[in-house]
Motif scaffolding. Structure first.
Motif, PDB file in Angstrom:
ATOM      1  N   ASN A 299       0.845  -1.196   0.000  1.00  0.00           N
ATOM      2  CA  ASN A 299       0.000   0.000   0.000  1.00  0.00           C
ATOM      3  C   ASN A 299       0.882   1.249   0.000  1.00  0.00           C
ATOM      4  O   ASN A 299       1.655   1.457   0.929  1.00  0.00           O
ATOM      5  CB  ASN A 299      -0.914   0.016   1.225  1.00  0.00           C
ATOM      6  CG  ASN A 299      -1.867  -1.158   1.242  1.00  0.00           C
ATOM      7  OD1 ASN A 299      -2.314  -1.610   0.193  1.00  0.00           O
ATOM      8  ND2 ASN A 299      -2.190  -1.645   2.435  1.00  0.00           N
ATOM      9  N   GLN A 412      -6.447  -9.171 -13.566  1.00  0.00           N
ATOM     10  CA  GLN A 412      -7.128  -7.971 -13.096  1.00  0.00           C
ATOM     11  C   GLN A 412      -6.976  -7.781 -11.589  1.00  0.00           C
ATOM     12  O   GLN A 412      -6.777  -6.655 -11.112  1.00  0.00           O
ATOM     13  CB  GLN A 412      -8.619  -8.046 -13.471  1.00  0.00           C
ATOM     14  CG  GLN A 412      -9.421  -6.834 -13.024  1.00  0.00           C
ATOM     15  CD  GLN A 412      -8.951  -5.552 -13.701  1.00  0.00           C
ATOM     16  OE1 GLN A 412      -8.434  -5.585 -14.819  1.00  0.00           O
ATOM     17  NE2 GLN A 412      -9.127  -4.420 -13.029  1.00  0.00           N
ATOM     18  N   ALA A 413      -7.043  -8.859 -10.836  1.00  0.00           N
ATOM     19  CA  ALA A 413      -6.934  -8.738  -9.380  1.00  0.00           C
ATOM     20  C   ALA A 413      -5.555  -8.223  -8.969  1.00  0.00           C
ATOM     21  O   ALA A 413      -5.430  -7.393  -8.063  1.00  0.00           O
ATOM     22  CB  ALA A 413      -7.213 -10.094  -8.726  1.00  0.00           C
ATOM     23  N   ALA A 415      -3.488  -6.423 -10.906  1.00  0.00           N
ATOM     24  CA  ALA A 415      -3.346  -5.048 -11.385  1.00  0.00           C
ATOM     25  C   ALA A 415      -4.085  -4.069 -10.471  1.00  0.00           C
ATOM     26  O   ALA A 415      -3.581  -2.977 -10.159  1.00  0.00           O
ATOM     27  CB  ALA A 415      -3.863  -4.938 -12.814  1.00  0.00           C
ATOM     28  N   GLN A 416      -5.264  -4.445 -10.029  1.00  0.00           N
ATOM     29  CA  GLN A 416      -6.046  -3.544  -9.199  1.00  0.00           C
ATOM     30  C   GLN A 416      -5.365  -3.268  -7.867  1.00  0.00           C
ATOM     31  O   GLN A 416      -5.433  -2.154  -7.340  1.00  0.00           O
ATOM     32  CB  GLN A 416      -7.429  -4.143  -8.967  1.00  0.00           C
ATOM     33  CG  GLN A 416      -8.365  -3.247  -8.175  1.00  0.00           C
ATOM     34  CD  GLN A 416      -9.754  -3.847  -8.048  1.00  0.00           C
ATOM     35  OE1 GLN A 416     -10.028  -4.947  -8.538  1.00  0.00           O
ATOM     36  NE2 GLN A 416     -10.647  -3.131  -7.384  1.00  0.00           N
ATOM     37  N   ARG A 417      -4.678  -4.266  -7.333  1.00  0.00           N
ATOM     38  CA  ARG A 417      -4.067  -4.113  -6.008  1.00  0.00           C
ATOM     39  C   ARG A 417      -2.664  -3.553  -6.085  1.00  0.00           C
ATOM     40  O   ARG A 417      -2.281  -2.722  -5.241  1.00  0.00           O
ATOM     41  CB  ARG A 417      -4.062  -5.460  -5.305  1.00  0.00           C
ATOM     42  CG  ARG A 417      -3.377  -5.443  -3.945  1.00  0.00           C
ATOM     43  CD  ARG A 417      -3.543  -6.764  -3.241  1.00  0.00           C
ATOM     44  NE  ARG A 417      -2.855  -6.792  -1.944  1.00  0.00           N
ATOM     45  CZ  ARG A 417      -2.870  -7.812  -1.097  1.00  0.00           C
ATOM     46  NH1 ARG A 417      -3.562  -8.906  -1.424  1.00  0.00           N
ATOM     47  NH2 ARG A 417      -2.220  -7.749   0.043  1.00  0.00           N
ATOM     48  N   TYR A 418      -1.886  -3.955  -7.075  1.00  0.00           N
ATOM     49  CA  TYR A 418      -0.455  -3.652  -7.073  1.00  0.00           C
ATOM     50  C   TYR A 418      -0.051  -2.612  -8.110  1.00  0.00           C
ATOM     51  O   TYR A 418       1.137  -2.401  -8.346  1.00  0.00           O
ATOM     52  CB  TYR A 418       0.348  -4.935  -7.298  1.00  0.00           C
ATOM     53  CG  TYR A 418       0.189  -5.926  -6.178  1.00  0.00           C
ATOM     54  CD1 TYR A 418      -0.682  -7.002  -6.310  1.00  0.00           C
ATOM     55  CD2 TYR A 418       0.885  -5.778  -4.986  1.00  0.00           C
ATOM     56  CE1 TYR A 418      -0.838  -7.918  -5.281  1.00  0.00           C
ATOM     57  CE2 TYR A 418       0.734  -6.687  -3.951  1.00  0.00           C
ATOM     58  CZ  TYR A 418      -0.128  -7.750  -4.097  1.00  0.00           C
ATOM     59  OH  TYR A 418      -0.281  -8.643  -3.076  1.00  0.00           O
ATOM     60  N   ALA A 420      -1.906   0.426  -7.948  1.00  0.00           N
ATOM     61  CA  ALA A 420      -2.554   1.619  -7.398  1.00  0.00           C
ATOM     62  C   ALA A 420      -1.516   2.662  -7.018  1.00  0.00           C
ATOM     63  O   ALA A 420      -0.494   2.361  -6.402  1.00  0.00           O
ATOM     64  CB  ALA A 420      -3.398   1.247  -6.181  1.00  0.00           C
ATOM     65  N   ARG A 498       5.226   0.940 -10.934  1.00  0.00           N
ATOM     66  CA  ARG A 498       3.772   1.067 -11.061  1.00  0.00           C
ATOM     67  C   ARG A 498       3.400   2.125 -12.094  1.00  0.00           C
ATOM     68  O   ARG A 498       2.375   2.005 -12.764  1.00  0.00           O
ATOM     69  CB  ARG A 498       3.152   1.394  -9.704  1.00  0.00           C
ATOM     70  CG  ARG A 498       3.213   0.250  -8.704  1.00  0.00           C
ATOM     71  CD  ARG A 498       2.342   0.502  -7.486  1.00  0.00           C
ATOM     72  NE  ARG A 498       2.360  -0.636  -6.572  1.00  0.00           N
ATOM     73  CZ  ARG A 498       1.581  -0.762  -5.490  1.00  0.00           C
ATOM     74  NH1 ARG A 498       0.748   0.220  -5.192  1.00  0.00           N
ATOM     75  NH2 ARG A 498       1.658  -1.844  -4.725  1.00  0.00           N
ATOM     76  N   ASP A 501       3.198   0.540 -15.369  1.00  0.00           N
ATOM     77  CA  ASP A 501       2.272  -0.596 -15.384  1.00  0.00           C
ATOM     78  C   ASP A 501       2.928  -1.935 -15.081  1.00  0.00           C
ATOM     79  O   ASP A 501       2.564  -2.978 -15.644  1.00  0.00           O
ATOM     80  CB  ASP A 501       1.560  -0.679 -16.747  1.00  0.00           C
ATOM     81  CG  ASP A 501       0.699   0.555 -17.008  1.00  0.00           C
ATOM     82  OD1 ASP A 501       0.160   1.106 -16.018  1.00  0.00           O
ATOM     83  OD2 ASP A 501       0.595   0.968 -18.164  1.00  0.00           O
ATOM     84  N   PRO A 503       3.239  -4.351 -11.858  1.00  0.00           N
ATOM     85  CA  PRO A 503       2.837  -4.533 -10.450  1.00  0.00           C
ATOM     86  C   PRO A 503       4.070  -4.658  -9.557  1.00  0.00           C
ATOM     87  O   PRO A 503       5.029  -5.357  -9.887  1.00  0.00           O
ATOM     88  CB  PRO A 503       2.020  -5.821 -10.477  1.00  0.00           C
ATOM     89  CG  PRO A 503       1.556  -5.960 -11.891  1.00  0.00           C
ATOM     90  CD  PRO A 503       2.656  -5.379 -12.739  1.00  0.00           C
TER      91      PRO A 503
END
Length: 810
Positions: A299, A412-413, A415-418, A420, A498, A501, A503
């Protein structure tokens, strides 16, 4: 009615120790209310002499009504009387509270369910304390339920409780014992405090019962003082663990969730510690070093990298089977099994996450250890790794550069988390990421460009003089200073990845360490941060942007798959340069017998590495001995300081004058005038003489006048004429100061005090003289009297009575 009130006060005092477990203060006010309810019912039960068995039942009923009014008042009749709906509401909050305890790590929020459980638990403790003390008249037995309140924060926290909270809790229990003692004594009559006043001429006799009286309160106060002060004065000879906060700084024990806030910010402190202490040692089946990961941070909020909520499922106990498969790792990438045996130093405290190579597949270890399925961090909410030896099997991926170039799209999972990033990320940072990776066609090639930017082409240098990785610090690090340590390098590369692009996340742990006698030795200065980047099919792979070698972090090394110029796995490579996986390093196979760092042999022309063994044990023992000696010399230093202060006073000429006009045998207006300066000098000289008698163990009768004392000492110990004259002079000066009405003059008393002191010292043994210097009894006695006066103050407070006005008869 004294005991119910003391029982409630003791419960409230001990309950204060729970404060580190909560984020807010709602639990405290709710718990204070339930304690007041229990205490109030206890006072009424005592006042009206209810049966012993009926009082706790009445308190339970009162607690139920209180909890109903506070938590489910909307569903109760008149907001107080429990109903069926309010009872179901309380039961629902209890279930929610247990779920929240399993879900949140300490400090927990003030959710109604958690506050209800806390309030109800404290209410039960208050009832048990009241029952033991006020009903059974066994106040000492009440210490058991009070101790259970101490156990709760001690079980959830690795950091010690605040000494202030411990003192308050201990004083609460002592107050309960004192109230019990007063309750028993009150049946025999009123206790009378005997006040004692010291005398200037005669010291208190040794047989005075006032000085020998030791009540339970005094023993208790002394025990508290020693328990709090003594550990703080003793030096510690053990190194701090790598991340001293462990699980305790915001982590629960006993549940299935755990979180460690912001471990990356502790790196600089560990790297700059003067003592490079051993954290762990390990051996590997191929004799090569391995990066060992503790934490994974994914995070990034623009200010710092933090860990996600970490969960360990009940069915994921590592002793029951293999770890979950590493995310994203497919069968197309070859792997190599590696066995490690890791031994964590016994001096390490609060290590609740296991240092492991990534990805570990099997672990053999004692205790309750569970993996987080997303990150494969292995942690325990009950056990620590200090002193443990465990075996690890790791299936290390050994990807080739071409395989990484052909990696598939990111799920997708992932990419969405790592991927951001905060909206306020500086534009200069994003522009720099695109500029550096402009020549890369694939995510893998961009990742390699980023690593080369930090290690070779970007002009970065390694230093511990900088810190921070928030927005402004990140911009300054990338564009201006270009100097930092692993925190900045790992955080910066993860952010730039990030942007383009890829992760990414930040790993915290240790580099491979140094080889000592065939075993790899990892120290506190090997603590490290590095980025992990995701490639579909290979999973999470380690990259190394931090410079290594003499000008950087010595044991850091770039993995082989990020160096396309070297032979990769699957080619005819020399046996001296095998390809390493994400947790491995490019090292010679003969490194196990070579004390040099094999990473430097390859990258820096064989530059030697100095193995810092830390502070020698002899030096630690010497420092501890010096510190203990200084503690023992405190009485001697205090005695020397008081003696020097008195010497300055009685070294000045002293005059005691009392002019009186007399005539015809009658006083004609006597006027007494005394020199304060002379009086102070005589007083200081006699006080020094009095302390010298005490230090040398020479007796002094209470009824002896100064003149009689001087004559007895001179005759008994056969003083030399000069010493006898000085002794007589001191005695005469004291008597004239106290009783004379005729003029008297005294010069400086310094030489007289010195002669008398030397004469007294000559009458005792050498051991007694040494003790008088190093452990002067006069100083120790003065400290004891000071403590006695403090405790006498508490005695006086206990004897204060509020008198009621007498009723007038009509």
């Amino acid at each position: 009615m004294r005991l119910p009130i003391a029982a409630g006060a003791a419960t409230g005092a001990v309950a204060i120790t729970l404060y580190p477990l909560f984020q807010g203060g709602a639990w405290f006010w709710a718990s204070l209310g339930v304690i007041l309810v229990v205490t109030g019912v206890g006072v009424l039960a005592t006042r009206y002499t209810l049966p012993t068995w009926l009082a706790p039942l009445a308190q339970l009923l009162a607690v139920w009504i209180y909890l109903t009014a506070v938590f489910t008042g909307d569903e109760a009749w008149a907001r107080v009387v429990p109903t069926k709906e309010s009872l179901f509401g309380l039961a629902k909050l209890v279930v929610l509270g247990f779920d929240d305890i399993q879900r949140f790590a300490v400090p927990v929020p003030d959710n109604p369910g958690i506050v209800l459980l806390t309030c109800g638990g404290i209410g039960m403790i208050a009832i048990m304390v009241d029952f033991c003390s006020a009903r059974l008249r066994r106040s000492a037995l009440a210490g058991l339920p009070l101790l259970s309140l101490f156990v709760v924060p001690a079980s959830f926290l690795s950091d010690p409780l605040s000494w202030v909270a411990v003192i308050i809790g201990a004083l609460g229990f002592l107050g309960l014992l004192a109230a019990d003692g007063q309750e028993r004594v009150s049946h025999w009559g009123r206790a009378v405090l005997v006040r004692r006043t010291p005398s200037f001429v005669a010291p208190r006799p040794a047989a005075d019962p006032g000085t020998l009286r030791l009540s339970g309160k005094r023993v208790g106060f002394t025990a508290i003082a020693l328990a709090i002060l003594l550990p703080s004065l003793l030096p510690t000879l053990e190194p701090d663990p790598l991340f001293g906060f462990g699980v305790g700084n915001g982590n629960g024990k006993g549940g299935n969730s755990i979180s460690v806030p912001n471990p990356i910010v502790n790196l600089r402190g560990e790297l700059s510690l003067p003592a490079n202490s051993t954290v762990l040692t390990y051996s590997s089946s191929d004799n090569l070093p391995r990066y060992l990961r503790l934490y994974s941070l994914d995070n990034f909020d623009g200010e710092q990298w933090t860990m996600p909520e970490t969960r360990g499922r009940p069915d994921d106990l590592i002793s029951d089977g293999p770890l979950p498969p590493p995310p994203g790792q497919g069968p197309s990438v070859p792997t190599s099994p590696v066995n490690l045996e890791i031994t964590v130093s016994e001096e390490v405290r609060n290590m609740n996450f296991l240092p492991l190579p990534y990805p570990a597949s099997r672990i053999r270890i004692e205790g309750d250890w569970r993996p987080d399925r997303d990150t494969l961090m292995v942690f325990s909410t009950r056990d620590t790794a200090g002193g443990l030896t465990y075996q690890v099997v790791s299936q290390e991926p050994r990807p080739e550069a071409e395989q990484l170039k052909d990696a598939g799209p990111v799920p997708q999972a992932i990419a969405q988390r790592y991927l951001a990033l905060p909206e306020n990320l500086p534009r200069e940072v994003a522009d720099k990421a695109r500029e550096v990776t402009e020549a890369g066609d694939t995510p893998y090639e961009k990742a390699v460009k980023l690593q080369e930017f930090f290690t070779t082409t970007g002009g970065f240098s390694y230093t511990l003089a900088t810190q921070g990785h928030d927005g402004p610090a990140l911009t300054d690090f990338l564009l201006n200073s270009r100097a930092g340590y692993c925190e900045q390098f790992a955080a910066a590369m993860a952010v730039l990845a990030r942007v383009v692009d890829i992760p990414s996340r930040v790993a915290i742990g240790y580099t491979g360490g140094t080889n000592v006698s065939g075993r790899w030795n990892v120290r506190t200065h090997d603590s490290h941060a590095w980025p992990e980047l995701y490639f579909e099919g290979a999973g999470w792979l380690r990259f190394e942007p931090t410079p290594s070698g003499p000008a950087g972090q010595g044991t850091a090394a770039r993995p082989a798959y990020t160096l396309p110029e070297l032979p990769t796995a699957g080619s005819d490579e020399p046996t001296s340069q095998p390809s390493a996986g994400p947790t491995g390093s490019d090292t010679p196979t003969g490194a196990a017998t070579n004390p040099r760092n094999p990473l430097l042999d390859r990258d820096f022309g064989g530059a030697p590495i100095v193995v810092d063994e830390g502070m020698p044990m002899a030096a630690k023992i010497g420092i501890g001995a010096v510190f203990a000696l200084l503690l023992l010399l405190i009485p001697a230093i205090l005695r020397w300081e008081k003696r020097a202060r008195r010497r300055r006073v009685y070294s000045r000429p002293a005059v005691v004058v009392e002019p009186a006009a007399q005539g015809g045998g009658q006083d004609t207006g006597l006027v007494a005038v005394r020199s304060n300066r002379g009086q102070a000098g005589v007083t200081a000289a006699w006080a020094e003489f009095d302390d010298a008698l005490c230090d040398y163990g020479i007796s002094r009768e209470p009824s002896e006048s100064p003149r009689a004392l001087a004559r007895r000492l001179s005759e008994r110990y056969e003083f030399a004429p000069e010493a006898a004259a000085s002794m007589a002079k001191l005695a005469e000066a004291v008597e004239r100061m106290l009783f004379a009405r005729t003029p008297a003059e005294t010069g400086s008393l310094r030489e007289d005090v010195r002669l008398v002191r030397r004469a007294l010292a000559a009458t005792v043994s050498r051991g007694r003289r040494i003790r008088a210097v190093l452990l002067p009894p006069s100083t120790l006695l003065r400290a004891r009297r000071l403590g006695a006066r403090v405790l006498d103050g508490f005695d006086r407070l206990e004897n204060i009575r509020i008198s009621r006005p007498a009723r007038r008869n009509a």
